[in-house]
Design a protein around this motif. Structure first.
Motif, PDB file in Angstrom:
ATOM      1  N   THR A  86       0.488  11.455   4.530  1.00 16.16           N
ATOM      2  CA  THR A  86       1.124  10.566   5.507  1.00 16.16           C
ATOM      3  C   THR A  86       0.564   9.154   5.394  1.00 16.16           C
ATOM      4  OG1 THR A  86       1.440  12.431   7.007  1.00 16.16           O
ATOM      5  CG2 THR A  86       1.573  10.222   7.963  1.00 16.16           C
ATOM      6  N   ALA A  87      -0.767   9.050   5.233  1.00 16.18           N
ATOM      7  CA  ALA A  87      -1.390   7.731   5.103  1.00 16.18           C
ATOM      8  C   ALA A  87      -0.912   7.034   3.832  1.00 16.18           C
ATOM      9  CB  ALA A  87      -2.906   7.860   5.096  1.00 16.18           C
ATOM     10  N   ILE A  88      -0.727   7.798   2.750  1.00 21.93           N
ATOM     11  CA  ILE A  88      -0.226   7.210   1.493  1.00 21.93           C
ATOM     12  C   ILE A  88       1.184   6.668   1.704  1.00 21.93           C
ATOM     13  CG2 ILE A  88       0.428   7.720  -0.904  1.00 21.93           C
ATOM     14  CD1 ILE A  88      -2.607   7.719  -0.437  1.00 21.93           C
ATOM     15  N   VAL A  89       2.048   7.418   2.336  1.00 20.37           N
ATOM     16  CA  VAL A  89       3.433   6.976   2.574  1.00 20.37           C
ATOM     17  C   VAL A  89       3.440   5.763   3.505  1.00 20.37           C
ATOM     18  CG1 VAL A  89       5.654   7.634   3.570  1.00 20.37           C
ATOM     19  CG2 VAL A  89       4.416   9.235   2.110  1.00 20.37           C
ATOM     20  N   GLU A  90       2.624   5.787   4.574  1.00 15.95           N
ATOM     21  CA  GLU A  90       2.562   4.645   5.489  1.00 15.95           C
ATOM     22  C   GLU A  90       2.089   3.386   4.776  1.00 15.95           C
ATOM     23  OE1 GLU A  90       0.108   5.891   8.762  1.00 15.95           O
ATOM     24  OE2 GLU A  90       1.809   6.724   9.851  1.00 15.95           O
ATOM     25  N   THR A  91       1.082   3.529   3.916  1.00 11.77           N
ATOM     26  CA  THR A  91       0.577   2.377   3.156  1.00 11.77           C
ATOM     27  C   THR A  91       1.671   1.820   2.252  1.00 11.77           C
ATOM     28  OG1 THR A  91      -1.643   3.322   3.186  1.00 11.77           O
ATOM     29  CG2 THR A  91      -1.212   1.599   1.551  1.00 11.77           C
ATOM     30  N   ALA A  92       2.418   2.703   1.594  1.00 17.03           N
ATOM     31  CA  ALA A  92       3.500   2.254   0.698  1.00 17.03           C
ATOM     32  C   ALA A  92       4.598   1.544   1.484  1.00 17.03           C
ATOM     33  CB  ALA A  92       4.076   3.441  -0.066  1.00 17.03           C
ATOM     34  N   VAL A  93       4.965   2.083   2.629  1.00 17.51           N
ATOM     35  CA  VAL A  93       6.016   1.459   3.451  1.00 17.51           C
ATOM     36  C   VAL A  93       5.541   0.108   3.974  1.00 17.51           C
ATOM     37  CG1 VAL A  93       7.322   1.672   5.605  1.00 17.51           C
ATOM     38  CG2 VAL A  93       7.147   3.622   4.046  1.00 17.51           C
ATOM     39  N   ASN A  94       4.286   0.043   4.446  1.00 18.38           N
ATOM     40  CA  ASN A  94       3.742  -1.237   4.932  1.00 18.38           C
ATOM     41  C   ASN A  94       3.697  -2.269   3.819  1.00 18.38           C
ATOM     42  OD1 ASN A  94       3.377  -0.527   7.608  1.00 18.38           O
ATOM     43  ND2 ASN A  94       1.333   0.285   7.259  1.00 18.38           N
ATOM     44  N   TYR A  95       3.350  -1.844   2.602  1.00 23.70           N
ATOM     45  CA  TYR A  95       3.331  -2.776   1.473  1.00 23.70           C
ATOM     46  C   TYR A  95       4.732  -3.324   1.214  1.00 23.70           C
ATOM     47  CZ  TYR A  95       3.443  -4.491  -3.266  1.00 23.70           C
ATOM     48  OH  TYR A  95       3.668  -5.263  -4.368  1.00 23.70           O
ATOM     49  N   LEU A  96       5.718  -2.436   1.174  1.00 21.01           N
ATOM     50  CA  LEU A  96       7.096  -2.888   0.923  1.00 21.01           C
ATOM     51  C   LEU A  96       7.596  -3.795   2.042  1.00 21.01           C
ATOM     52  CD1 LEU A  96       8.766   0.345  -0.482  1.00 21.01           C
ATOM     53  CD2 LEU A  96       8.287  -1.765  -1.708  1.00 21.01           C
ATOM     54  N   TYR A  97       7.192  -3.511   3.263  1.00 18.56           N
ATOM     55  CA  TYR A  97       7.627  -4.316   4.396  1.00 18.56           C
ATOM     56  C   TYR A  97       7.016  -5.714   4.356  1.00 18.56           C
ATOM     57  CZ  TYR A  97       8.713  -5.548   9.217  1.00 18.56           C
ATOM     58  OH  TYR A  97       9.181  -6.165  10.338  1.00 18.56           O
ATOM     59  N   ALA A 143      -6.714 -14.793  -6.122  1.00 24.25           N
ATOM     60  CA  ALA A 143      -7.691 -13.757  -5.823  1.00 24.25           C
ATOM     61  C   ALA A 143      -7.581 -13.227  -4.399  1.00 24.25           C
ATOM     62  CB  ALA A 143      -9.094 -14.281  -6.079  1.00 24.25           C
ATOM     63  N   LYS A 144      -6.920 -13.944  -3.520  1.00 25.33           N
ATOM     64  CA  LYS A 144      -6.823 -13.523  -2.127  1.00 25.33           C
ATOM     65  C   LYS A 144      -5.744 -12.454  -1.970  1.00 25.33           C
ATOM     66  CE  LYS A 144      -8.484 -17.534   0.342  1.00 25.33           C
ATOM     67  NZ  LYS A 144      -8.190 -18.478   1.386  1.00 25.33           N
ATOM     68  N   PRO A 145      -6.089 -11.299  -1.400  1.00 26.33           N
ATOM     69  CA  PRO A 145      -5.057 -10.284  -1.166  1.00 26.33           C
ATOM     70  C   PRO A 145      -4.223 -10.626   0.048  1.00 26.33           C
ATOM     71  CG  PRO A 145      -7.191  -9.503  -0.394  1.00 26.33           C
ATOM     72  CD  PRO A 145      -7.413 -10.852  -1.052  1.00 26.33           C
ATOM     73  N   ALA A 146      -2.978 -10.237   0.027  1.00 24.12           N
ATOM     74  CA  ALA A 146      -2.101 -10.445   1.183  1.00 24.12           C
ATOM     75  C   ALA A 146      -2.485  -9.469   2.262  1.00 24.12           C
ATOM     76  CB  ALA A 146      -0.650 -10.269   0.785  1.00 24.12           C
ATOM     77  N   GLU A 147      -2.525  -9.956   3.489  1.00 22.05           N
ATOM     78  CA  GLU A 147      -2.919  -9.091   4.601  1.00 22.05           C
ATOM     79  C   GLU A 147      -1.716  -8.581   5.326  1.00 22.05           C
ATOM     80  OE1 GLU A 147      -5.781 -11.035   7.062  1.00 22.05           O
ATOM     81  OE2 GLU A 147      -6.945 -11.657   5.346  1.00 22.05           O
TER      82      GLU A 147
END
Length: 150
Positions: A32-43, A146-150
């Motif tokens: 579930t955490a993997i899917v949530e992370t992927a969805v948040n990244y796409l969003y 070098a800065k990651p997107a938050e």
């Protein structure tokens, strides 16, 4: 079940399920955490961080300040030269012919000055839009890579 959550059923390919299980095993997180992370990244992937927006605005502000300085230099020169034209006014009032002669000479001198200024600016100044938007992309990529997107 976590608070503020709901159970949904989605049909995923076997390959996607295997990838989720592999990522969960490697990271030690739940599927579930993997899917949530992927969805948040796409969003969030198309949103721009505030620091990036501020950097772009600062760069545009600096470019506008440079334009202001150049224009101020030109108008300062014009204000410096104006008294010399005004000094000829008493001579202009003697006759219509002398007025027209001095007027024409002053107009030609001003046109030559403007032409010279435009040629100088064309040689020393790249296109403002290209300078702001093309060079800005390189500047931002170099400084914020070098800065990651938050």
């Amino acid at each position: 079940m976590k608070p503020n959550s709901s159970v949904k059923t989605y049909h995923l390919s076997n390959q996607t399920c295997k990838q989720i299980e592999l990522l969960a095993a490697e990271s030690g997180e739940s599927a579930t955490a993997i899917v949530e992370t992927a969805v948040n990244y796409l969003y969030k992937r198309d949103t721009m961080p505030e620091s990036l927006v501020l950097a772009r605005l600062t760069t545009i502000e600096m470019k506008l300040a440079q334009i202001d300085k150049r224009e101020e230099a030109f108008f300062s020169l014009s204000r410096f030269l104006t008294p010399y034209f005004i000094a000829a006014l008493p001579d202009m009032l003697e006759s219509k012919e002398s007025t027209m002669l001095i007027n024409d000479k002053g107009r030609k001198n001003l046109e030559q000055l403007e032409t010279l200024y435009k040629k100088m600016m064309a040689k020393t100044k790249p296109s403002f839009m290209r300078s702001v938007f093309a060079d800005l992309r390189t500047h931002l990529e170099d400084n914020f890579q070098a800065k990651p997107a938050e």
